[in-house]
Structure formats: C-alpha cells, structure tokens
Scaffold this active site. Structure first.
Site, mmCIF file in Angstrom:
data_model
loop_
_atom_site.group_PDB
_atom_site.id
_atom_site.type_symbol
_atom_site.label_atom_id
_atom_site.label_comp_id
_atom_site.label_asym_id
_atom_site.label_seq_id
_atom_site.Cartn_x
_atom_site.Cartn_y
_atom_site.Cartn_z
ATOM 1 N N ASP A 78 0.882 -1.082 0.001
ATOM 2 C CA ASP A 78 -0.013 -0.029 0.070
ATOM 3 C C ASP A 78 0.842 1.245 0.055
ATOM 4 O O ASP A 78 2.053 1.207 0.464
ATOM 5 C CB ASP A 78 -0.946 0.005 1.307
ATOM 6 N N ASP A 167 -9.405 2.974 7.033
ATOM 7 C CA ASP A 167 -8.350 3.050 7.800
ATOM 8 C C ASP A 167 -8.709 3.540 9.024
ATOM 9 O O ASP A 167 -8.658 4.942 9.324
ATOM 10 C CB ASP A 167 -7.218 3.813 7.264
ATOM 11 N N GLU A 169 -7.424 3.922 13.023
ATOM 12 C CA GLU A 169 -6.238 3.841 13.478
ATOM 13 C C GLU A 169 -6.002 5.180 14.673
ATOM 14 O O GLU A 169 -6.820 6.027 14.678
ATOM 15 C CB GLU A 169 -4.940 3.527 12.890
#
Length: 285
Positions: A78, A167, A169
């Site tokens: 990625d 995503d 996080e």
C-alpha cells in the site's frame, strides 16, 4: 424627571426584554462564531499504519523464506501521497500482485498523487483498490464514505478493482479514539460501512490493529461477518485478531522492504485476490 417620549420608552423597553432573554440563556448556547475548521495539517503524511507504528512499535517481521509463513499467501503493498511517484512495473517485477492507495482523509483532503498511483498500478497489471484515512472527529461516517467514493474510492466490476477500505487507527491530531466512546465509535464505523455498501454494493474492508480496536471500540464483534479484515501488525506472526473475525483477509506485516510502500500478505492464493476484486458472484463460484 423629564418624561421620555413614547417611542423612546418603547425602544428601551424592548431592549430591556432582549437583554433579559440573553441573560437567561445557558452559556453553552452562546457562540463566538462558526466552529473552527478541521485540522488537516498532517494529512499528507498520514498513511495506513503511520500511527500504529508510532503507538505499538515494530516487533520483527515474518521470515518470508519459510513455507509456513509465505506459502499460499499473495504479496502486495500500500502507498500514499508522501511516497510520490511509484515505479509500478518494478513493483510488479518484485512480486507485488495487489495494492491499496490512499485516496482521502476525513472530508477535507484528497491525496494529490492518487490518480498517478492508482492508475499506474492498473497500468502495470496490478489489482488495486483505494483506502480512506478515517477522521471520526470531523464528520459523520456516512459523509466520509460519500467523500471517499466521490474522490476515487468507488468499486467497479472490471475484475481489477478491489473494494474500498477504511483505515481506523490512532488519531494523529489528539485523543487516540477521536474523543468518542466505544459505543459511539462503533456506530461511526457502522455509518461508514453501511453507506459504502448501499452505494457500491460491496462491503468495505476494515483496516485496523487489534490493540486500537480493543481500546476504541471495546473490541466489538459487530463487523466480523460483514467486512473483511485488513490487519496491521509488525511482527513475525499475525497474532490475536479483533473480536468477530476468525481470520484476516490481508495482513500488513511490514512498514518497509524492497517494494515501495508497506508490505502485505493476502491470506490466500492469487485466485482469492481476483475473487475479491470480481465481486460476490465470483467469490461464491
């Protein structure tokens, strides 16, 4: 005392009523102006795992020469804008078979390198998808899913496009959980994933680490049966999974390597990657 004219008495009476009404308002309802704009000062440097590495560290990497580690796994990686132009033919020659590219963050940042990176991967024959860096502190999950789709995060059935990923996080701007309780965070994620599913007819992948998931969602098992897991853990083994999932679809196992960007294993042979790109009918075949 001189008596005031009628119109002056009326004006002062109305002004007194207004001041009394304002004084009775709770202080929380009085604002000094529009809310401050969301902070995107770090957006260009936020990428999948940047905050996980900072909070959880690196504890090694798998021995890719061992058959029990790399056997029946498909290598990919990625990238995001901070890496600039990517030599995709070289990446393909080094073994990359799929890639995820950062498209957006929150509802105020688009990766300026996205088009070149995303289309470059496609041109090199690499199956690619887009991911969104979630900012639960700035807008709703639905709003961010729509922004992501509008700026490259959509899916199509060409067999070369992976469904989008969200995503999740640690917050690079402050509180690790973006000021949300586990219940509120779980609802925010559901708002994003349900919107993506409704608009794209595909379930979004959820990128996260087990430690963050436990901290910020209370280790909810709500998404294990609906959204594939893209797990971040920089260690020799996958380790413990978040609640609800009995396996990961993708394991981001390294923040560096011979390939540009971060290195990942898809949990299965290339045919499984192709099935994920093709859609549910192909996966069921």
């Amino acid at each position: 005392m001189r008596e005031l004219p009628g119109n002056e008495r009326s004006r002062r009476w109305r002004a007194g009523l207004l001041l009394a009404a304002v004084a009775a308002l709770p202080w929380g309802l009085i604002t000094a102006g529009p809310a401050a704009a969301a902070d995107y000062s770090r957006a260009a440097g936020n990428y999948a795992g940047s905050q996980i590495e900072a909070h959880e560290g690196v504890h090694g990497r798998p021995d890719t020469a061992r058959a029990d580690v790399s056997g029946d796994q498909t290598l990919g990686h990625d990238v995001s804008g901070h890496q600039g132009p990517v030599d995709w033919p070289a990446a393909s020659g080094s073994g990359a078979r799929f890639a995820y590219v950062k498209a957006t963050e929150g509802t105020g940042f688009v990766n300026p390198q996205f088009g070149a990176q995303y289309n470059g991967a496609h041109g090199a024959g690499i199956i690619r998808g887009a991911y969104h860096f979630a900012r639960p502190d700035v807008s709703t999950g639905a709003q961010q899913a729509e922004y992501f789709i509008a700026n490259g995060g959509g899916w199509n059935g060409d067999g070369k496009t992976l469904p989008g990923a969200v995503d999740l996080e640690y917050n690079p701007y402050g509180d690790a959980c973006y000021g949300k309780s586990p219940a509120d965070m779980t609802n925010w994620i559901a708002d994003f994933t349900s919107t993506y599913l409704a608009k794209e007819k595909r379930s979004a992948l959820i990128y996260t680490s087990t430690a963050w998931w436990k901290l910020c969602t209370g280790n909810t098992g709500r998404f294990g049966n609906t959204d594939p897991l893209w797990l971040a853990r920089y260690a020799p083994q996958v380790g413990e999974l978040p609640a609800g999932w009995d396996k990961q679809s993708i394991w981001q196992f390294s923040r560096s390597g011979s390939l540009p960007g971060d290195q990942n294993y898809y949990n299965g042979p290339m045919g499984r990657v192709e099935a994920l790109a093709a859609g549910p009918s192909a996966a069921a075949a």
